[in-house]
Write an enzyme that holds these catalytic residues in place. Structure first.
Site, PDB file in Angstrom:
ATOM      1  N   ASP A 119       0.826  -1.228   0.000  1.00  0.00           N
ATOM      2  CA  ASP A 119       0.000   0.000   0.000  1.00  0.00           C
ATOM      3  C   ASP A 119       0.855   1.271   0.000  1.00  0.00           C
ATOM      4  O   ASP A 119       0.340   2.377   0.137  1.00  0.00           O
ATOM      5  CB  ASP A 119      -0.945   0.004   1.198  1.00  0.00           C
ATOM      6  CG  ASP A 119      -0.189  -0.036   2.520  1.00  0.00           C
ATOM      7  OD1 ASP A 119       1.068  -0.058   2.489  1.00  0.00           O
ATOM      8  OD2 ASP A 119      -0.837  -0.023   3.581  1.00  0.00           O
ATOM      9  N   GLY A 120       2.174   1.124  -0.126  1.00  0.00           N
ATOM     10  CA  GLY A 120       3.044   2.301  -0.231  1.00  0.00           C
ATOM     11  C   GLY A 120       3.661   2.732   1.087  1.00  0.00           C
ATOM     12  O   GLY A 120       4.531   3.606   1.119  1.00  0.00           O
ATOM     13  N   GLU A 121       3.202   2.152   2.212  1.00  0.00           N
ATOM     14  CA  GLU A 121       3.810   2.521   3.502  1.00  0.00           C
ATOM     15  C   GLU A 121       5.242   1.993   3.560  1.00  0.00           C
ATOM     16  O   GLU A 121       5.556   0.957   2.983  1.00  0.00           O
ATOM     17  CB  GLU A 121       2.988   1.955   4.652  1.00  0.00           C
ATOM     18  CG  GLU A 121       1.632   2.640   4.775  1.00  0.00           C
ATOM     19  CD  GLU A 121       0.792   2.065   5.904  1.00  0.00           C
ATOM     20  OE1 GLU A 121       1.273   1.163   6.618  1.00  0.00           O
ATOM     21  OE2 GLU A 121      -0.356   2.519   6.065  1.00  0.00           O
ATOM     22  N   ARG A 175       9.134  27.738   3.736  1.00  0.00           N
ATOM     23  CA  ARG A 175       8.658  29.054   3.313  1.00  0.00           C
ATOM     24  C   ARG A 175       7.298  29.405   3.902  1.00  0.00           C
ATOM     25  O   ARG A 175       6.893  30.549   3.865  1.00  0.00           O
ATOM     26  CB  ARG A 175       8.684  29.160   1.782  1.00  0.00           C
ATOM     27  CG  ARG A 175      10.126  29.302   1.307  1.00  0.00           C
ATOM     28  CD  ARG A 175      10.233  29.480  -0.181  1.00  0.00           C
ATOM     29  NE  ARG A 175       9.912  28.264  -0.901  1.00  0.00           N
ATOM     30  CZ  ARG A 175       9.799  28.179  -2.222  1.00  0.00           C
ATOM     31  NH1 ARG A 175       9.967  29.247  -2.951  1.00  0.00           N
ATOM     32  NH2 ARG A 175       9.536  27.031  -2.800  1.00  0.00           N
ATOM     33  N   GLN A 176       6.624  28.409   4.478  1.00  0.00           N
ATOM     34  CA  GLN A 176       5.405  28.741   5.226  1.00  0.00           C
ATOM     35  C   GLN A 176       5.813  28.880   6.691  1.00  0.00           C
ATOM     36  O   GLN A 176       5.637  27.978   7.505  1.00  0.00           O
ATOM     37  CB  GLN A 176       4.367  27.635   5.061  1.00  0.00           C
ATOM     38  CG  GLN A 176       3.864  27.476   3.616  1.00  0.00           C
ATOM     39  CD  GLN A 176       2.874  26.336   3.485  1.00  0.00           C
ATOM     40  OE1 GLN A 176       1.836  26.330   4.126  1.00  0.00           O
ATOM     41  NE2 GLN A 176       3.199  25.345   2.675  1.00  0.00           N
ATOM     42  N   HIS A 195      15.483  28.858   5.185  1.00  0.00           N
ATOM     43  CA  HIS A 195      14.906  29.982   4.446  1.00  0.00           C
ATOM     44  C   HIS A 195      14.874  31.252   5.307  1.00  0.00           C
ATOM     45  O   HIS A 195      15.121  32.347   4.811  1.00  0.00           O
ATOM     46  CB  HIS A 195      13.506  29.619   3.962  1.00  0.00           C
ATOM     47  CG  HIS A 195      12.845  30.751   3.261  1.00  0.00           C
ATOM     48  ND1 HIS A 195      13.366  31.317   2.121  1.00  0.00           N
ATOM     49  CD2 HIS A 195      11.725  31.464   3.556  1.00  0.00           C
ATOM     50  CE1 HIS A 195      12.587  32.313   1.733  1.00  0.00           C
ATOM     51  NE2 HIS A 195      11.594  32.421   2.590  1.00  0.00           N
ATOM     52  N   LYS A 198      11.004  43.570  -4.648  1.00  0.00           N
ATOM     53  CA  LYS A 198      10.183  42.503  -5.260  1.00  0.00           C
ATOM     54  C   LYS A 198       8.833  42.379  -4.554  1.00  0.00           C
ATOM     55  O   LYS A 198       8.760  42.481  -3.339  1.00  0.00           O
ATOM     56  CB  LYS A 198      10.962  41.181  -5.141  1.00  0.00           C
ATOM     57  CG  LYS A 198      10.151  39.920  -5.389  1.00  0.00           C
ATOM     58  CD  LYS A 198      11.015  38.674  -5.313  1.00  0.00           C
ATOM     59  CE  LYS A 198      10.572  37.721  -4.228  1.00  0.00           C
ATOM     60  NZ  LYS A 198      11.326  36.479  -4.174  1.00  0.00           N
ATOM     61  N   ASP A 239      20.756  34.299  -3.694  1.00  0.00           N
ATOM     62  CA  ASP A 239      19.450  33.887  -3.161  1.00  0.00           C
ATOM     63  C   ASP A 239      19.640  32.584  -2.387  1.00  0.00           C
ATOM     64  O   ASP A 239      20.654  31.896  -2.556  1.00  0.00           O
ATOM     65  CB  ASP A 239      18.455  33.681  -4.322  1.00  0.00           C
ATOM     66  CG  ASP A 239      17.023  33.966  -3.910  1.00  0.00           C
ATOM     67  OD1 ASP A 239      16.713  33.821  -2.715  1.00  0.00           O
ATOM     68  OD2 ASP A 239      16.223  34.308  -4.783  1.00  0.00           O
TER      69      ASP A 239
HETATM   70  C1  R5P Z   1      12.130  34.220  -1.358  1.00  0.00           C
HETATM   71  O1  R5P Z   1      11.890  34.699  -0.292  1.00  0.00           O
HETATM   72  C2  R5P Z   1      13.322  33.345  -1.589  1.00  0.00           C
HETATM   73  O2  R5P Z   1      14.480  33.892  -1.095  1.00  0.00           O
HETATM   74  C3  R5P Z   1      13.474  33.025  -3.061  1.00  0.00           C
HETATM   75  O3  R5P Z   1      13.742  34.223  -3.761  1.00  0.00           O
HETATM   76  C4  R5P Z   1      12.251  32.395  -3.615  1.00  0.00           C
HETATM   77  O4  R5P Z   1      11.812  31.381  -2.786  1.00  0.00           O
HETATM   78  C5  R5P Z   1      12.532  31.864  -4.994  1.00  0.00           C
HETATM   79  O5  R5P Z   1      11.349  31.315  -5.505  1.00  0.00           O
HETATM   80  P1  R5P Z   1      11.047  31.359  -7.055  1.00  0.00           P
HETATM   81  O6  R5P Z   1      12.249  30.768  -7.750  1.00  0.00           O
HETATM   82  O7  R5P Z   1       9.811  30.526  -7.201  1.00  0.00           O
HETATM   83  O8  R5P Z   1      10.809  32.805  -7.425  1.00  0.00           O
END
Ligand code: R5P
Length: 334
Positions: A41-43, A100-101, A134, A196, A222
């Protein structure tokens, strides 16, 4: 293997075996043996195939795509090690997904970074080693020690070798200003910042460029390249403002959704990432201007220091010998 490393065991999940092999190579140890299989079942079921009672256990798994599967595998690994009486368990997460959340931007939404922190601790992790979270404040979501290593020494080593004379470090958003400033200090460049605005998970609008890039070599820093929206739109803006050459340095090459097409069409001379996330073959083949640096030595050294109770923060400015980059794709991974 040195005598004081005999008590260490390093396991690697299935998401980034190439990085796991390199880390084990740096440590001079063989990887811990485990058998991972799936029920119909994938477990998942994981069986550790050696005695780890009383040992210092490190389990490596980036929780990149498929994030849910890779996270669950890591949690099961940790649970397995705890029930097998490991003395201490360190979750080594080169890319910490769901980061990111990290706050509620609107009502009735989750904070998944906190949820993941809770899950790791509940599974039995005693400490966590991550790379370029992040947001630094995610460290505070954990009640166990967190070492948040930066890939900066690896990326800096590459860009320093280029000996740019007319460099402007561009932060593609406010979140990356501190990171870009540190690069500017080390590489003796000027700074510029992009204003941005994110309008959805895949779309961004760049409104202004604060600073001057005309006739200069731009290095955009980044933490993540995901859909490539930030990188490609920022590169276009820099070109419109007269940048001569454009380089991009990012820790995590997530490359999802429209990333490849966007990056192919953007005016970028080189994109330099690290191997925290395994590079998909399709991405490697499609992006001729991609350079991948390995963080294996840096992570391996951090693991060695955690094991020996040595300082990890002194690695942040390390000039230790990093592997030479490989262009296009990791040949060991293909
Ligand atoms: C944003 O806060 C991060 O530092 C990145 O710039 C972002 O997550 C990049 O996401 P994407 O490539 O989808 O623009």
């Amino acid at each position: 293997m040195k005598e004081n490393e005999a008590n260490m065991v390093f396991f690697c999940g299935r998401n980034n075996p190439a990085l796991g092999n390199k880390i084990a190579g740096y440590l001079g140890i063989s990887q811990g043996k485990a058998r991972i299989s799936e029920f119909p079942d994938g477990e998942l079921i994981i069986k550790l195939e050696e005695n780890i009672r009383g040992r210092d256990v490190f389990i490596m798994q980036p929780t990149s795509s498929p994030a849910n599967d890779n996270l669950m595998e890591l949690l099961i690994y940790i649970d397995c090690a705890r029930r097998a009486s490991a003395e201490r368990i360190t979750a080594v997460i080169p890319y910490f997904g769901y980061a990111r959340q990290d706050r509620k931007d609107e009502g009735r939404t989750p904070i998944t970074a906190k949820l993941c922190a809770n899950l790791l601790a509940t599974a039995g992790a005693d400490r966590v080693l991550v790379m370029d979270l992040h947001a630094n404040q995610i460290q505070g979501f954990f009640d166990i020690p967190v070492d948040n290593l930066g890939a900066e020494p690896v990326l800096r080593a590459y860009f320093a070798s280029k000996e740019f004379k007319d460099l402007v470090l561009v932060s593609p958003d406010v979140g990356n200003i501190k990171r870009a400033r540190r690069f500017a200090e080390h590489l003796e460049g000027k700074m510029a910042i992009i204003d941005k605005r994110r309008i959805s998970g895949t779309e961004i609008i760049n409104q202004n460029l604060i600073g001057t890039v005309k006739g200069k070599t731009v290095l955009m820093i980044d933490d993540i390249i995901a859909t490539g929206g930030t990188t490609s739109e920022s590169a276009k803006l820099c070109k419109e403002h007269g940048a001569k050459k454009i380089y991009v340095g990012a820790t995590h090459g997530v490359f999802c959704g429209p990333a490849v097409q966007r990056l192919q069409e953007a005016p970028i001379d080189e994109i330099v990432i690290t191997d925290t996330v395994p590079l998909k073959d399709k991405v490697a083949k499609s992006l001729d201007n991609l350079v991948v640096m390995s963080v294996a030595n840096l992570m391996g050294e951090a693991i060695r220091r955690i094991h020996n109770n040595d300082s990890v923060s002194s690695l942040f400015n390390s000039t230790m010998n990093f592997e030479l980059p490989f262009i296009g794709k990791d040949k060991n991974n293909s």
